[in-house]
Design a protein around this motif. Structure first.
Motif, PDB file in Angstrom:
ATOM      1  N   UNK A 180      -6.326  -0.734   3.955  1.00  0.00           N
ATOM      2  CA  UNK A 180      -6.468  -1.416   5.255  1.00  0.00           C
ATOM      3  C   UNK A 180      -6.074  -0.534   6.438  1.00  0.00           C
ATOM      4  N   UNK A 181      -5.414   0.616   6.171  1.00  0.00           N
ATOM      5  CA  UNK A 181      -4.951   1.487   7.250  1.00  0.00           C
ATOM      6  C   UNK A 181      -6.127   2.296   7.797  1.00  0.00           C
ATOM      7  N   UNK A 182      -6.234   2.405   9.106  1.00  0.00           N
ATOM      8  CA  UNK A 182      -7.333   3.106   9.743  1.00  0.00           C
ATOM      9  C   UNK A 182      -6.982   4.570  10.006  1.00  0.00           C
ATOM     10  N   UNK A 185      -4.755   6.730   7.719  1.00  0.00           N
ATOM     11  CA  UNK A 185      -3.364   6.352   7.498  1.00  0.00           C
ATOM     12  C   UNK A 185      -3.116   6.071   6.024  1.00  0.00           C
ATOM     13  N   UNK A 186      -1.867   6.238   5.574  1.00  0.00           N
ATOM     14  CA  UNK A 186      -1.510   6.026   4.169  1.00  0.00           C
ATOM     15  C   UNK A 186      -0.944   4.621   3.984  1.00  0.00           C
ATOM     16  N   UNK A 187      -1.492   3.886   3.030  1.00  0.00           N
ATOM     17  CA  UNK A 187      -1.040   2.523   2.745  1.00  0.00           C
ATOM     18  C   UNK A 187       0.041   2.560   1.664  1.00  0.00           C
ATOM     19  N   UNK A 188       1.200   1.947   1.954  1.00  0.00           N
ATOM     20  CA  UNK A 188       2.315   1.862   0.999  1.00  0.00           C
ATOM     21  C   UNK A 188       2.573   0.390   0.674  1.00  0.00           C
ATOM     22  N   UNK A 189       2.309  -0.041  -0.580  1.00  0.00           N
ATOM     23  CA  UNK A 189       2.529  -1.453  -0.921  1.00  0.00           C
ATOM     24  C   UNK A 189       4.015  -1.800  -0.922  1.00  0.00           C
ATOM     25  N   UNK A 190       4.325  -3.059  -0.576  1.00  0.00           N
ATOM     26  CA  UNK A 190       5.704  -3.535  -0.624  1.00  0.00           C
ATOM     27  C   UNK A 190       6.177  -3.626  -2.077  1.00  0.00           C
ATOM     28  N   UNK A 191       7.489  -3.733  -2.255  1.00  0.00           N
ATOM     29  CA  UNK A 191       8.058  -3.776  -3.604  1.00  0.00           C
ATOM     30  C   UNK A 191       7.518  -4.951  -4.414  1.00  0.00           C
ATOM     31  N   UNK A 192       7.271  -6.102  -3.750  1.00  0.00           N
ATOM     32  CA  UNK A 192       6.809  -7.262  -4.506  1.00  0.00           C
ATOM     33  C   UNK A 192       5.291  -7.279  -4.683  1.00  0.00           C
ATOM     34  N   UNK A 193       4.606  -6.275  -4.112  1.00  0.00           N
ATOM     35  CA  UNK A 193       3.167  -6.161  -4.298  1.00  0.00           C
ATOM     36  C   UNK A 193       2.343  -7.145  -3.505  1.00  0.00           C
ATOM     37  N   UNK A 195       2.423  -7.308   0.063  1.00  0.00           N
ATOM     38  CA  UNK A 195       2.155  -6.804   1.409  1.00  0.00           C
ATOM     39  C   UNK A 195       2.123  -5.291   1.419  1.00  0.00           C
ATOM     40  N   UNK A 196       2.078  -4.710   2.615  1.00  0.00           N
ATOM     41  CA  UNK A 196       1.974  -3.257   2.728  1.00  0.00           C
ATOM     42  C   UNK A 196       2.428  -2.819   4.109  1.00  0.00           C
ATOM     43  N   UNK A 206      -1.027   5.459  16.028  1.00  0.00           N
ATOM     44  CA  UNK A 206       0.177   4.693  15.732  1.00  0.00           C
ATOM     45  C   UNK A 206      -0.194   3.221  15.650  1.00  0.00           C
ATOM     46  N   UNK A 207       0.815   2.355  15.391  1.00  0.00           N
ATOM     47  CA  UNK A 207       0.582   0.923  15.288  1.00  0.00           C
ATOM     48  C   UNK A 207       0.600   0.462  13.845  1.00  0.00           C
ATOM     49  N   UNK A 208       0.551  -0.868  13.663  1.00  0.00           N
ATOM     50  CA  UNK A 208       0.630  -1.444  12.319  1.00  0.00           C
ATOM     51  C   UNK A 208      -0.473  -0.936  11.399  1.00  0.00           C
ATOM     52  N   UNK A 209      -1.674  -0.689  11.962  1.00  0.00           N
ATOM     53  CA  UNK A 209      -2.816  -0.254  11.144  1.00  0.00           C
ATOM     54  C   UNK A 209      -3.279   1.154  11.511  1.00  0.00           C
ATOM     55  N   UNK A 210      -2.439   1.916  12.257  1.00  0.00           N
ATOM     56  CA  UNK A 210      -2.813   3.276  12.704  1.00  0.00           C
ATOM     57  C   UNK A 210      -4.096   3.234  13.542  1.00  0.00           C
TER      58      UNK A 210
END
Length: 257
Positions: A180-182, A185-193, A195-196, A206-210
């Motif tokens: 989903x990152x534009x 950008x590198x997407x890193x999943x959350x520990x619980x899988x 979110x990201x 910059x920003x939530x989605x680059x």
């Protein structure tokens, strides 16, 4: 793509000539630039001056324009693929570019690779002659087909009278597939899988989605332009151009004597 500076471009042309209409000898010209000189981005005026043996003079002026290509190629990916076989192939995607040369398209993973059960994101990339890179993504989904046991087969001392199937376990969806990152950008999943977060390091955004362009020219610590150069912000980066009276690559500018 972050761009700290743009190197001068070598430009060649057929040298202009001059003749005397009454047969006098015309001396070799003087010029501000010669064919094969390097030019910075933008317009530069080139002047040639001639003088004959009677000190009559003539001038020829033309403009050399160097255009900055910051448009990445357009890469056309195939539709998402679903298969019950692990080895998947597809037709190599095509790419087009405003310069007419889009470069070779490569995909990772590549066509013919073996894919695990579940959904895998495939990214295809093409780079043009100006080092602009375009990408597209699609997904390959390998179905977890249940194993089938034929009637009459003995399992643990029991003869089966009908067809049975193993229970199918569905893996939770990957929040980073597709990415989903534009702007790379590198997407890193959350520990619980569930979110990201997007890592925008080195993208120029910059920003939530680059997705928000960083204006490197608003802060001298974000660019490497010389004090005798102008900084111009562009999508995903910036460029440096020496001021009038100076020459160089923008990060280094020396006075013209």
């Amino acid at each position: 793509m972050a761009m700290s500076n743009v190197s001068p471009v070598e430009v060649t042309w057929n040298a202009p000539t001059a003749t005397s209409n009454i047969g006098r000898t015309v001396n070799p010209p003087s010029s501000t630039h010669s064919s094969g000189s390097s030019f910075n981005i933008g317009d530069t005026q080139v002047t040639y001056n001639w003088q004959d043996t009677a000190s009559n003079s003539a001038t020829c002026i033309f403009t050399v324009t160097v255009i900055l290509d910051v448009t990445p190629p357009t890469v056309n990916c195939p539709d998402n693929i679903m298969s019950s076989e692990n080895v998947v192939t597809w037709v190599t995607p095509t790419a087009s570019d405003s310069s007419g040369i889009a470069g070779v398209v490569s995909c990772s993973p590549s066509s013919g690779a073996s894919f695990p059960i579940g959904e895998t994101s495939v990214t295809c990339t093409a780079t043009d002659n100006a080092s602009n890179t375009g990408t597209c993504t699609f997904t390959v989904t390998i179905l977890d087909m249940p194993a089938t046991t034929a009637a009459g087969t003995t399992v643990a001392g029991t003869t089966l009278e009908s067809f049975t199937t193993d229970e199918t376990t569905t893996a939770p969806p990957d929040p980073c597939s597709p990415n989903p990152c534009q702007n790379n950008g590198t997407c890193n999943p959350d520990m619980d899988g569930t979110g990201y977060t997007c890592d925008c390091t080195g993208t120029g955004y910059e920003g939530d989605l680059c997705a928000d362009d960083i204006n490197e020219c608003s802060n001298s610590t974000l660019n490497a332009c010389n004090s005798n150069a102008n900084c111009t912000n562009i999508d995903g980066g910036y460029m440096c151009m020496c001021l009038d009276g100076y020459m160089g690559n923008g990060e280094m500018c020396e006075g013209i004597t």
